[in-house]
Design an enzyme around this catalytic site. Structure first.
Site, mmCIF file in Angstrom:
data_model
loop_
_atom_site.group_PDB
_atom_site.id
_atom_site.type_symbol
_atom_site.label_atom_id
_atom_site.label_comp_id
_atom_site.label_asym_id
_atom_site.label_seq_id
_atom_site.Cartn_x
_atom_site.Cartn_y
_atom_site.Cartn_z
ATOM 1 N N ALA A 127 0.833 -1.201 0.000
ATOM 2 C CA ALA A 127 0.000 0.000 0.000
ATOM 3 C C ALA A 127 0.867 1.250 0.000
ATOM 4 O O ALA A 127 1.460 1.601 1.022
ATOM 5 C CB ALA A 127 -0.934 0.000 1.210
ATOM 6 N N GLY A 134 -0.093 10.049 -5.824
ATOM 7 C CA GLY A 134 0.316 8.832 -6.497
ATOM 8 C C GLY A 134 1.818 8.734 -6.654
ATOM 9 O O GLY A 134 2.492 8.036 -5.907
ATOM 10 N N ASP A 245 13.081 0.274 -9.434
ATOM 11 C CA ASP A 245 13.826 -0.135 -10.627
ATOM 12 C C ASP A 245 13.392 -1.530 -11.073
ATOM 13 O O ASP A 245 13.170 -1.778 -12.259
ATOM 14 C CB ASP A 245 15.334 -0.114 -10.364
ATOM 15 C CG ASP A 245 15.891 1.299 -10.298
ATOM 16 O OD1 ASP A 245 15.143 2.246 -10.628
ATOM 17 O OD2 ASP A 245 17.061 1.455 -9.918
ATOM 18 N N ARG A 273 -9.380 -10.388 -43.213
ATOM 19 C CA ARG A 273 -10.446 -9.453 -43.570
ATOM 20 C C ARG A 273 -10.259 -8.953 -45.004
ATOM 21 O O ARG A 273 -9.147 -8.555 -45.384
ATOM 22 C CB ARG A 273 -10.423 -8.273 -42.600
ATOM 23 C CG ARG A 273 -11.324 -7.116 -42.951
ATOM 24 C CD ARG A 273 -12.786 -7.468 -42.790
ATOM 25 N NE ARG A 273 -13.626 -6.284 -42.891
ATOM 26 C CZ ARG A 273 -14.942 -6.319 -43.077
ATOM 27 N NH1 ARG A 273 -15.558 -7.482 -43.164
ATOM 28 N NH2 ARG A 273 -15.631 -5.199 -43.142
ATOM 29 N N GLN A 284 -0.909 -1.024 -49.046
ATOM 30 C CA GLN A 284 0.397 -0.543 -48.589
ATOM 31 C C GLN A 284 0.292 0.288 -47.315
ATOM 32 O O GLN A 284 1.163 0.206 -46.435
ATOM 33 C CB GLN A 284 1.075 0.282 -49.684
ATOM 34 C CG GLN A 284 2.524 0.639 -49.357
ATOM 35 C CD GLN A 284 3.189 1.432 -50.460
ATOM 36 O OE1 GLN A 284 2.711 2.499 -50.822
ATOM 37 N NE2 GLN A 284 4.272 0.896 -51.006
ATOM 38 N N GLY A 344 -11.119 -1.475 -37.806
ATOM 39 C CA GLY A 344 -12.298 -0.738 -38.244
ATOM 40 C C GLY A 344 -13.419 -0.809 -37.211
ATOM 41 O O GLY A 344 -13.183 -0.779 -35.998
ATOM 42 N N GLY A 345 -14.651 -0.931 -37.690
ATOM 43 C CA GLY A 345 -15.798 -0.960 -36.792
ATOM 44 C C GLY A 345 -15.785 -2.128 -35.830
ATOM 45 O O GLY A 345 -16.303 -2.038 -34.715
ATOM 46 N N GLU A 368 3.510 2.295 -11.193
ATOM 47 C CA GLU A 368 4.971 2.322 -11.015
ATOM 48 C C GLU A 368 5.551 3.693 -11.381
ATOM 49 O O GLU A 368 6.708 3.810 -11.761
ATOM 50 C CB GLU A 368 5.659 1.233 -11.842
ATOM 51 C CG GLU A 368 5.372 -0.180 -11.380
ATOM 52 C CD GLU A 368 5.949 -0.504 -10.009
ATOM 53 O OE1 GLU A 368 6.953 0.110 -9.619
ATOM 54 O OE2 GLU A 368 5.377 -1.376 -9.328
ATOM 55 N N GLY A 369 4.741 4.734 -11.228
ATOM 56 C CA GLY A 369 5.153 6.088 -11.555
ATOM 57 C C GLY A 369 4.738 6.451 -12.964
ATOM 58 O O GLY A 369 5.134 5.775 -13.921
#
Length: 382
Positions: A127, A134, A245, A273, A284, A344-345, A368-369
């Site tokens: 904690a 934060g 770290d 697709r 491309q 896409g959708g 973690e920051g």
């Protein structure tokens, strides 16, 4: 395609990686969608991970763990998070705080608390964050005061993994008021979650990593014995900062796993697709989007593994850990955004894995920051 290949992984960590991949395939992947949808904790999967030796992996063999290196830990992490970030967090998070306790705790604390974590009989939490604070470790306000042979803790913590169901929590609390040294005012305490004055409530409905548990904890005259202090009084900031770290390297693995899953999912989709009578992957512009994403992913993974080796072998690798965390987690966001675009959708449908990955990717850039803090650390430590 196979992005998490072994070419960057040291030989010493490859067995752990293969074991993790097999476990992820058999236990995590089949349960990922269900636990994301209903937001339930994956108890059966975590128990299976414990039986397989994946919980508390870095706990030393003398305390019942496997004594895994940071490199082995990273190899396991990227595999688990590719399979599912929420379940990966649930498994890896079951031993939160154990590494710090093992390094700085008394022998009695370690002999008492670590073996049940390694065996899976109990689990822990850590904690640090608070509702209004934060990344500012020196600004935490939860306080612990001496009263005879006890410490009395008052305050709140927020976003705490396992805060409800853990057997004990490692709590970061203010124990000094020296305005000249803000970094010497905090300490760490083992707090059993059944102590009077400890209350916790589940934080529901996160957008991502929904299989993991986080809690809002309140301490109201919560008393623990003086012997529950971990390490030296006033050394909490430096202790936690040092272990960040390791945490940042682990979080880099979170990002890599999510990014790999997003790219693999999207690559398969554009090949299947069809638009205008041919696979979407034949265009491309799509190929260039995926080429850029692959390039960023490989850059992030190479940086992360180099950072892991430096953190493992040096006490002065904060800049490398921060660079890896920043690059890997932001690459996860970029890869999932590219995946959403190319779906896409269909990408906005809850049933699509890419939509889950898109939401999961938003979390590692914060914990973690936050990455703005990482950039400060990179500059200061260069």
């Amino acid at each position: 395609m196979e992005l998490l290949d072994e070419s960057l992984v040291p030989e010493s960590a490859r067995t752990a990686k293969r074991e993790a991949r097999a476990f992820a395939r058999d236990y995590i992947e089949p349960n990922a969608e269900r636990h994301f949808d209903d937001g339930t904790y994956p108890t059966a999967v975590v128990d299976a991970a414990s039986d397989a030796g994946f919980v508390g992996i870095e706990i030393g063999e003398e305390y019942g763990g496997r004594g895994a290196s940071l490199l082995e830990s990273l190899a396991i992490t990227e595999e688990f998070f590719r399979a599912d970030a929420g379940i990966g967090m649930a498994i890896r998070g079951r031993s939160f705080g154990a590494n710090i306790l093992e390094r700085y705790g008394t022998e009695r604390q370690k002999r008492t608390l670590l073996p049940p974590i390694a065996s899976g009989e109990e689990f822990a939490g850590m904690a640090i964050s608070e509702p209004e604070t934060g990344s500012d470790l020196a600004g935490m306000t939860t306080a612990a005061e001496r009263d005879g042979g006890e410490w009395v803790i008052d305050g709140e913590k927020y976003w705490i993994g396992n805060g409800i169901d853990a057997d004990w929590i490692l709590v970061y609390a203010k124990t000094g008021s020296d305005s000249e040294d803000r970094h010497g005012n905090h300490s760490l305490f083992v707090v059993p979650t059944d102590e009077p004055g400890y209350t916790a409530e589940h934080i529901p409905e996160k957008i991502g990593m929904r299989a993991s548990q986080q809690a809002h904890i309140e301490f109201d005259d919560c008393r623990v014995p003086e012997a529950n202090l971990v390490g030296e009084e006033g050394a909490g900031f430096r202790t936690v900062a040092e272990f960040f770290d390791h945490g940042r390297v682990s979080t880099s693995g979170h990002g890599l796993g999510i990014a790999a899953a997003a790219l693999e999912e999207t690559w398969d989709f554009v090949e299947q697709r069809e638009e205008f009578g041919r696979p979407v992957g034949d265009f491309q512009s799509v190929q260039h989007d995926l080429a850029d994403a692959r390039t960023e992913f490989e850059s992030a993974r190479a940086l992360t593994w180099r950072a892991a080796e430096r953190v493992e072998g040096s006490e002065e690798a904060t800049d490398w850990a921060a660079m890896a965390k920043t690059k890997a987690t932001e690459t996860a966001v970029e890869c999932t955004e590219t995946g959403m675009c190319l779906h896409g959708g269909r990408g906005v449908l809850n049933e699509r894995r890419i939509s889950r990955l898109y939401r999961d990717a938003r979390l590692p850039i914060i914990y973690e920051g936050v990455n703005e803090i990482q950039r400060d650390l990179i500059y200061r430590n260069t």
